[in-house]
Design a protein around this motif. Sequence first.
Motif, PDB file in Angstrom:
ATOM      1  N   VAL A  41       0.837  -1.213   0.000  1.00  0.00           N
ATOM      2  CA  VAL A  41       0.000   0.000   0.000  1.00  0.00           C
ATOM      3  C   VAL A  41       0.869   1.260   0.000  1.00  0.00           C
ATOM      4  CG1 VAL A  41      -1.912  -1.177   1.125  1.00  0.00           C
ATOM      5  CG2 VAL A  41      -0.197  -0.041   2.538  1.00  0.00           C
ATOM      6  N   VAL A  42       2.088   1.168   0.580  1.00  0.00           N
ATOM      7  CA  VAL A  42       2.977   2.335   0.574  1.00  0.00           C
ATOM      8  C   VAL A  42       3.476   2.619  -0.831  1.00  0.00           C
ATOM      9  CG1 VAL A  42       5.232   3.198   1.344  1.00  0.00           C
ATOM     10  CG2 VAL A  42       3.656   2.159   2.986  1.00  0.00           C
ATOM     11  N   PHE A  43       3.993   1.598  -1.554  1.00  0.00           N
ATOM     12  CA  PHE A  43       4.534   1.803  -2.897  1.00  0.00           C
ATOM     13  C   PHE A  43       3.442   2.031  -3.934  1.00  0.00           C
ATOM     14  CE2 PHE A  43       8.322  -0.226  -1.060  1.00  0.00           C
ATOM     15  CZ  PHE A  43       9.285   0.664  -1.493  1.00  0.00           C
ATOM     16  N   ALA A  44       2.204   1.674  -3.621  1.00  0.00           N
ATOM     17  CA  ALA A  44       1.119   1.926  -4.572  1.00  0.00           C
ATOM     18  C   ALA A  44       0.844   3.408  -4.737  1.00  0.00           C
ATOM     19  CB  ALA A  44      -0.152   1.205  -4.113  1.00  0.00           C
ATOM     20  N   ASN A  45       1.215   4.219  -3.759  1.00  0.00           N
ATOM     21  CA  ASN A  45       0.946   5.660  -3.806  1.00  0.00           C
ATOM     22  C   ASN A  45       2.182   6.485  -4.192  1.00  0.00           C
ATOM     23  OD1 ASN A  45      -1.958   6.153  -2.493  1.00  0.00           O
ATOM     24  ND2 ASN A  45      -0.961   4.461  -1.425  1.00  0.00           N
ATOM     25  N   ILE A  46       3.266   5.830  -4.616  1.00  0.00           N
ATOM     26  CA  ILE A  46       4.495   6.536  -5.009  1.00  0.00           C
ATOM     27  C   ILE A  46       4.636   6.453  -6.528  1.00  0.00           C
ATOM     28  CG2 ILE A  46       7.002   6.661  -4.783  1.00  0.00           C
ATOM     29  CD1 ILE A  46       6.731   5.406  -2.018  1.00  0.00           C
ATOM     30  N   ASN A  47       4.676   7.608  -7.165  1.00  0.00           N
ATOM     31  CA  ASN A  47       4.772   7.676  -8.625  1.00  0.00           C
ATOM     32  C   ASN A  47       6.243   7.820  -9.031  1.00  0.00           C
ATOM     33  OD1 ASN A  47       4.241   7.877 -11.322  1.00  0.00           O
ATOM     34  ND2 ASN A  47       3.435   9.963 -11.241  1.00  0.00           N
ATOM     35  N   GLN A  48       6.917   6.666  -9.150  1.00  0.00           N
ATOM     36  CA  GLN A  48       8.335   6.650  -9.507  1.00  0.00           C
ATOM     37  C   GLN A  48       8.640   5.284 -10.128  1.00  0.00           C
ATOM     38  OE1 GLN A  48      11.194   5.061  -8.082  1.00  0.00           O
ATOM     39  NE2 GLN A  48      12.785   6.392  -8.931  1.00  0.00           N
ATOM     40  N   PRO A  49       9.506   5.221 -11.158  1.00  0.00           N
ATOM     41  CA  PRO A  49       9.707   3.949 -11.881  1.00  0.00           C
ATOM     42  C   PRO A  49      10.119   2.789 -10.976  1.00  0.00           C
ATOM     43  CG  PRO A  49      10.647   5.772 -13.127  1.00  0.00           C
ATOM     44  CD  PRO A  49      10.218   6.346 -11.826  1.00  0.00           C
ATOM     45  N   ALA A 113      -0.038  -1.032  15.339  1.00  0.00           N
ATOM     46  CA  ALA A 113      -0.533   0.203  15.945  1.00  0.00           C
ATOM     47  C   ALA A 113       0.636   1.144  16.299  1.00  0.00           C
ATOM     48  CB  ALA A 113      -1.365  -0.121  17.185  1.00  0.00           C
ATOM     49  N   GLN A 114       1.713   0.577  16.859  1.00  0.00           N
ATOM     50  CA  GLN A 114       2.866   1.412  17.192  1.00  0.00           C
ATOM     51  C   GLN A 114       3.538   1.986  15.929  1.00  0.00           C
ATOM     52  OE1 GLN A 114       5.371  -1.204  19.488  1.00  0.00           O
ATOM     53  NE2 GLN A 114       4.177  -0.948  21.382  1.00  0.00           N
ATOM     54  N   PHE A 115       3.642   1.176  14.873  1.00  0.00           N
ATOM     55  CA  PHE A 115       4.239   1.655  13.612  1.00  0.00           C
ATOM     56  C   PHE A 115       3.414   2.803  13.016  1.00  0.00           C
ATOM     57  CE2 PHE A 115       4.737   1.505   9.009  1.00  0.00           C
ATOM     58  CZ  PHE A 115       6.127   1.508   8.869  1.00  0.00           C
ATOM     59  N   TYR A 116       2.090   2.654  13.027  1.00  0.00           N
ATOM     60  CA  TYR A 116       1.237   3.707  12.459  1.00  0.00           C
ATOM     61  C   TYR A 116       1.310   4.983  13.302  1.00  0.00           C
ATOM     62  CZ  TYR A 116      -2.928   6.187  10.916  1.00  0.00           C
ATOM     63  OH  TYR A 116      -3.789   7.133  10.445  1.00  0.00           O
ATOM     64  N   ALA A 117       1.333   4.839  14.647  1.00  0.00           N
ATOM     65  CA  ALA A 117       1.414   6.022  15.516  1.00  0.00           C
ATOM     66  C   ALA A 117       2.735   6.770  15.320  1.00  0.00           C
ATOM     67  CB  ALA A 117       1.239   5.600  16.971  1.00  0.00           C
ATOM     68  N   LYS A 118       3.798   6.048  14.980  1.00  0.00           N
ATOM     69  CA  LYS A 118       5.109   6.667  14.824  1.00  0.00           C
ATOM     70  C   LYS A 118       5.246   7.406  13.495  1.00  0.00           C
ATOM     71  CE  LYS A 118      10.050   5.561  15.051  1.00  0.00           C
ATOM     72  NZ  LYS A 118      11.052   4.485  15.260  1.00  0.00           N
ATOM     73  N   TYR A 119       4.644   6.851  12.435  1.00  0.00           N
ATOM     74  CA  TYR A 119       4.876   7.408  11.102  1.00  0.00           C
ATOM     75  C   TYR A 119       3.611   7.966  10.433  1.00  0.00           C
ATOM     76  CZ  TYR A 119       9.341   4.956  11.423  1.00  0.00           C
ATOM     77  OH  TYR A 119      10.562   4.521  11.816  1.00  0.00           O
ATOM     78  N   LYS A 120       2.556   8.180  11.162  1.00  0.00           N
ATOM     79  CA  LYS A 120       1.347   8.675  10.518  1.00  0.00           C
ATOM     80  C   LYS A 120       1.485  10.132  10.064  1.00  0.00           C
ATOM     81  CE  LYS A 120      -1.113  10.166  14.710  1.00  0.00           C
ATOM     82  NZ  LYS A 120      -2.340   9.975  15.496  1.00  0.00           N
ATOM     83  N   ASN A 124       3.695   9.492   3.203  1.00  0.00           N
ATOM     84  CA  ASN A 124       3.890   8.225   2.507  1.00  0.00           C
ATOM     85  C   ASN A 124       3.388   7.029   3.305  1.00  0.00           C
ATOM     86  OD1 ASN A 124       5.123   9.406   0.254  1.00  0.00           O
ATOM     87  ND2 ASN A 124       7.136   9.402   1.253  1.00  0.00           N
ATOM     88  N   TYR A 125       3.110   7.224   4.621  1.00  0.00           N
ATOM     89  CA  TYR A 125       2.650   6.128   5.469  1.00  0.00           C
ATOM     90  C   TYR A 125       1.298   6.434   6.119  1.00  0.00           C
ATOM     91  CZ  TYR A 125       7.534   4.774   4.988  1.00  0.00           C
ATOM     92  OH  TYR A 125       8.751   4.439   4.484  1.00  0.00           O
ATOM     93  N   GLY A 126       1.099   7.684   6.560  1.00  0.00           N
ATOM     94  CA  GLY A 126      -0.136   8.015   7.264  1.00  0.00           C
ATOM     95  C   GLY A 126      -1.372   7.870   6.392  1.00  0.00           C
ATOM     96  N   LYS A 127      -1.317   8.421   5.160  1.00  0.00           N
ATOM     97  CA  LYS A 127      -2.492   8.350   4.282  1.00  0.00           C
ATOM     98  C   LYS A 127      -2.737   6.948   3.732  1.00  0.00           C
ATOM     99  CE  LYS A 127      -4.568  10.661   0.301  1.00  0.00           C
ATOM    100  NZ  LYS A 127      -4.394  11.708  -0.737  1.00  0.00           N
ATOM    101  N   PRO A 128      -1.701   6.220   3.235  1.00  0.00           N
ATOM    102  CA  PRO A 128      -1.976   4.860   2.734  1.00  0.00           C
ATOM    103  C   PRO A 128      -2.478   3.912   3.823  1.00  0.00           C
ATOM    104  CG  PRO A 128       0.120   5.679   1.891  1.00  0.00           C
ATOM    105  CD  PRO A 128      -0.320   6.634   2.943  1.00  0.00           C
ATOM    106  N   LEU A 129      -1.947   4.022   5.052  1.00  0.00           N
ATOM    107  CA  LEU A 129      -2.352   3.112   6.140  1.00  0.00           C
ATOM    108  C   LEU A 129      -3.525   3.698   6.919  1.00  0.00           C
ATOM    109  CD1 LEU A 129       1.163   2.013   7.433  1.00  0.00           C
ATOM    110  CD2 LEU A 129      -0.447   0.666   6.074  1.00  0.00           C
ATOM    111  N   ASN A 130      -4.601   4.024   6.201  1.00  0.00           N
ATOM    112  CA  ASN A 130      -5.790   4.534   6.892  1.00  0.00           C
ATOM    113  C   ASN A 130      -6.491   3.392   7.610  1.00  0.00           C
ATOM    114  OD1 ASN A 130      -7.695   3.264   4.895  1.00  0.00           O
ATOM    115  ND2 ASN A 130      -6.629   4.680   3.516  1.00  0.00           N
ATOM    116  N   PRO A 131      -7.463   3.697   8.481  1.00  0.00           N
ATOM    117  CA  PRO A 131      -8.124   2.627   9.256  1.00  0.00           C
ATOM    118  C   PRO A 131      -8.731   1.527   8.398  1.00  0.00           C
ATOM    119  CG  PRO A 131      -8.620   4.769  10.196  1.00  0.00           C
ATOM    120  CD  PRO A 131      -7.862   5.039   8.941  1.00  0.00           C
TER     121      PRO A 131
END
Length: 452
Positions: A41-49, A113-120, A124-131
Motif C-alpha cells: 500500500v505504501v509503494f502503490a501511492n508513489i509515482n516513480q519507476p 498500531a505502534q508503527f502507524y502512531a510513529k509514522y502517521k 507516505n505512510y499516514g495516508k496509505p495506512l488509513n483505518p
Amino acid sequence: MNLTLLTVHSTIVLLASASLTLAQNINQGAVDTLTKDVATVVFANINQPKAHDIYQQLLSCGEGCDAQTIIRTVGGWDAVGMKMQELSELKNTAPFIAMSPEEANAAIRKQLAQFYAKYKADKNYGKPLNPAIQAKILAKIDAILPPAAAPEPSSTAVESSAPLKTVTDDESGIRPEALQISQLERRAREAEQKQLWMMIAGAVIGLLVGAGAVYLLFYRAALNNAKALLNENNRLQNALETAKRAKPGPIENVNSVRVDYRQKAGAYDAIVAELGTDNPLQTIRQLKQQTTKITTQPAPIVRSGESLVEPSPPPKSALVQVQAPPVQVQTPVAPPAPARSEVFYFPPPDTTGSFDSQQKSTTLSPESAYRFSINAEQGDRANPSVASFRFEAEPGRLARFLTYRNYMIEPACESENSYTTTHTRITMRRDGVAVLENGIWRVKTKALIRYE
C-alpha cells in the motif's frame, strides 16, 4: 514393555517438536504477510519507476514473501526498506516465535498500531495506512492466526475496551531485553546512515567551495588583465594626442592640399570664362601668333656742329611686305563651365541610416565620421541626389567610434569580419551609396568595411 514405553515417548517428543516448528513458521509467516501488505500500500501511492517495479513484484509474489528482499534487489528505496525491517523485527524475537496463535495475533496488532502512531505524520505512510486499509490487513492476519475469543460485552464501553485489554495483557509475552536490543540495533543503523549522509554532504560542499575559489581566482586574473589593457589603451591614446598637438597630422596636410586644388580650379574656371573657349591653350597660342614683333629703332646721335637729319620713312611697299597676314580667329561659343566634384562630411547617422543635414560640413571635423562625394567624372552631378560615401574619421576619434560601433558604424556600414578588442582601425572595402530625400541624406547601400 520398556521398549514400547520408549517408542511412545519418542513419538510424543517428535510430535511436540513438529507442532512447535509449525507454530513458529505460522507466526513468522503472519509477520511477513503484514510487512508485504504494508509495503504494497505504501509503494502503490508513489509515482516513480523503481517504486512501481517494487509494487508489481510485491503483487506478483506469493503470500508471506520477504518484502525487504524485493526492496533491496530493486534498490533506490532503502529508507522504506529500513522501516519495513523495523516493522518485521517482531518475528526475530524468541518469545514471539514461541507464542500461541492468539498471543501472536495480539502482538502483531500492537506492532502495527505502534508503527502507524510513529509514522502517521509522514504522508507516505499516514495516508496509505488509513483505518480501512489496516482493517483489511488485520483480517488477513486473523485468517492466519485466529484471535482469542472475546467474552460477551455487557455494554458498548466494555466492547471497545476489550481488545485494548487483551493487547495490554499480552505485552508480557515479549521480553524487554529483546525489544531493547532491536531498538539499539536500529539506532546504530540510523547513526551509520546519518554519518554516511554527512560525509556525502561534506564532500559535495567541499567541491562547491573549491569550484567557487577557482572561479574567483580566474575572475580576478581576467579583471586584472582587462584593467591592464584599458590602462595601456589610455596611455597610447594620450601619447597620440600629444603627438598630434606637437606636429600637424596628415589630416591638416590633406586639407591644405584640398584648398590648393580648389584655388587652382577656381583660377582655371576664370581663364576659361575670360577666353570664352573650352581649349584655352590653343587660343593663347593663336594670340601669340597675331602679336606683331615691334622692333624699336635707336635714336639718332647728334654731334656738335651737325644738323639733325630726320630719317625718311620707308616706302609703303616695304611696309606692306613686312606686315604679317591677318589671322582670322573664330569666336567659339562658350561652353558651360565643367562641373566639379563636391565633397562634404557628416557625423554618424541615426539608427535608421539618416544623416542630419544641419551638421553637414565641407571640412573634416572631430565629429565627422563619413565622407560624401558627388563625382563629376562619373556623372553624379547630373543626378545630385545620389552620392557615394565612406567611413573617414580622425585617428584620435576612431577608438570612440569603435566603442559605440552599434550606433556610429553599423547603421551605415557592414563588416567582413566580427569586431574584437584587438582591432584598432577600419579599412574600406567598398563605398556605400546614399540618396537625398526631402532634404535628408539616407543610406541606400551600406559601405563594406573590415576591422583590423
